[in-house]
Design an enzyme around this catalytic site. Structure first.
Site, short mmCIF file in Angstrom:
data_model
loop_
_atom_site.label_atom_id
_atom_site.label_comp_id
_atom_site.label_asym_id
_atom_site.label_seq_id
_atom_site.Cartn_x
_atom_site.Cartn_y
_atom_site.Cartn_z
N HIS A 184 35.39 32.36 -30.40
CA HIS A 184 35.32 33.69 -30.02
C HIS A 184 36.01 34.08 -31.15
CE1 HIS A 184 39.74 33.91 -28.90
NE2 HIS A 184 39.29 32.47 -28.10
N CYS A 200 41.12 27.11 -27.55
CA CYS A 200 39.85 27.58 -28.05
C CYS A 200 39.91 27.63 -29.63
CB CYS A 200 39.53 29.01 -27.62
SG CYS A 200 38.98 29.14 -25.88
#
Length: 485
Positions: free
Chosen positions: A433, A454
């Site tokens: 992301h 992430c």
């Protein structure tokens, strides 16, 4: 005067009378002699015809006049003096010799019967009579005959080859089914063979052709039977069906020969699709194309080797569901191209079993680098920030795939809530992301100031990634300690 006149008129010639008398006697004597000669000759012929065969007698084309019975029998029996019966088989010959079966053939009884029917007093009627037919009398030991036949190699069951019915085979050249005539074999109806042997021996035939006398047991069908031709047509209608699987970017076609192998043809040539054989094919397909749970060798951007496995990535066939689907496709004889029924999926597949292909995201966690490849071309290389090691959020290595491609969402956890524009999860809650709150990426930021696991990307690169990946797109993450050359 009158008496004297009469005596003068009567005159008798004694010499003439005597001559006439002698002539009559001579004729009588001649007649008696001839009669005696005739009677004698007749008697001789009666005697000879009593003792021998009458003049003009012929038996089976042989002149038997004035020959005794034994001489005639010997003459007629001479024809069969060296008699033997030759048996002809498909694969050889065998001979039955008289000595082996106590065989005897004689015209004695028939000749004796003809002789007894002759009347010697009517011997003259046989001079112009027709030929007499005499039948030979045959004797042999049937038990010894059976034993002799049983000892012939061609009549031993262990040496006989069972007849084969015509087969429906697959011709790899024409890609069609065709009829192949079966081996007729050498199986013999032994009871029929025994019976025919007895008949031939009784008839004094010298040869018995086992093949031409239908002693061999033939297959039930021949290759020209309508039932077989119809079965071939039905088989060809099945195997001409085009069934194709889409495995990622690879199309796998079910070969006609494999469809042929999924059919059953019973002994009356009824053709059916076998569920069991369809499942066997699906099992083989699974072994060939399933990649789930297998080790793969991935080559990094700089040529190093990363051996990886995955609990989420790879093809895994749903064998029960696909067997049912394939069975239906074949029975319906409909051309189809579709994805197989899968329990798990991969993005690509080639002939070497590589299910990653040349389109993927490569993440070097040690170098904090991300590489995007599509069709073998590098789209971009950028820095990233992965999970914080100090806080126990280290991003794990391995093989994964994009689970979703989401625009404009909020990532929430126990202690954070982060709005992002581009969200692409690939390992549960771990994903790519944008991280607009960061001003720097790469280096050792991840050690103490990393993410919750992430892979954070600069906004522009996150957008490019978002625009180029899709569900199932492969992701390979690794630490350099896991690499080799």
């Amino acid at each position: 005067m009158k008496e004297n006149d009469i005596s003068e008129e009567v005159f008798v010639d004694n010499n003439a009378f005597i001559q006439h008398k002698n002539k009559k006697k001579t004729i009588r004597n001649i007649v008696i002699i001839l009669a005696a000669l005739f009677v004698t000759a007749y008697g001789v012929m009666v005697f000879l015809s009593y003792k021998y065969f009458a003049p003009g007698t012929r038996i089976n084309g042989v002149d038997c006049a004035f020959k005794d019975k034994n001489e005639v029998v010997e003459k007629l029996d001479e024809k069969y003096k060296d008699y033997k019966l030759t048996l002809k088989f498909k694969n050889g010959e065998s001979v039955i010799y008289p000595v082996n079966i106590d065989y005897k053939a004689s015209f004695g009884e028939a000749v004796d019967s003809i002789k007894k029917k002759q009347n010697p007093f009517l011997w003259f009627i046989y001079i112009f009579s027709d030929d007499n037919e005499a039948e030979v009398h045959v004797e042999f030991d049937r038990d010894k005959l059976k034993k002799t036949l049983d000892d012939i190699p061609y009549l031993k069951e262990k040496n006989m080859i069972q007849p084969e019915e015509p087969k429906i085979i697959f011709n790899s050249g024409t890609q069609k089914a065709e009829i192949q005539d079966g081996d007729k074999g050498t199986l013999i109806d032994k009871d029929r063979a025994y019976k025919l042997c007895e008949e031939r021996l009784n008839a004094l035939d010298k040869t018995l052709d086992i093949y031409s006398t239908s002693c061999y047991i033939e297959p039930k069908f021949d290759e020209n039977a309508d039932q077989i031709k119809e079965a071939v047509e039905k088989v060809n209608s099945y195997i001409s069906t085009k069934i194709k699987y889409d495995y990622g970017n690879t199309v796998v076609e079910v070969p006609a020969e494999e469809i042929f192998a999924m059919l059953t043809i019973d002994d009356i040539y009824d053709v059916q699709v076998s569920r069991e054989k369809v499942y066997e094919y699906i099992n083989a397909l699974s072994r060939m194309y399933d990649t789930y749970g297998t080790d793969r060798v991935f080559r990094t951007h700089d040529g190093r080797r990363f051996i990886t496995n995955s609990e989420t990535y790879g093809f895994l066939l749903d064998k029960d569901a696909e067997a049912d689907a394939l069975y239906t496709d074949i029975v319906n004889r409909e051309d189809v191209e579709r994805e197989p029924e899968l329990d798990n999926w991969a993005y690509s597949l080639d002939n070497q079993g590589d299910d990653i292909g040349n389109s993927y995201v490569e993440v070097n966690l040690s170098q904090q680098k991300v590489y995007l490849y599509k069709e073998g071309q590098l789209i971009f290389e950028c820095d990233c920030v992965s999970g914080c090691v100090a806080e126990g959020h280290t991003t794990p290595g391995g093989l994964f795939d994009i689970d979703a491609v989401i625009y404009d969402t909020v990532l929430e956890g126990e202690d954070y809530s982060s709005p992002v524009k581009f969200w692409m999860p690939f390992n549960g809650g771990i994903g790519f992301h944008d991280a607009t709150w960061r001003s720097e990426f790469g280096g050792n930021i991840y050690v103490n100031n990393g993410s919750h696991g992430c892979v954070n990307l600069p906004y522009d690169y996150a957008q490019i990634l978002y625009e180029n990946v899709e569900w199932g797109f492969p992701v390979i993450c690794y630490w350099e300690s896991e690499l080799s050359y």
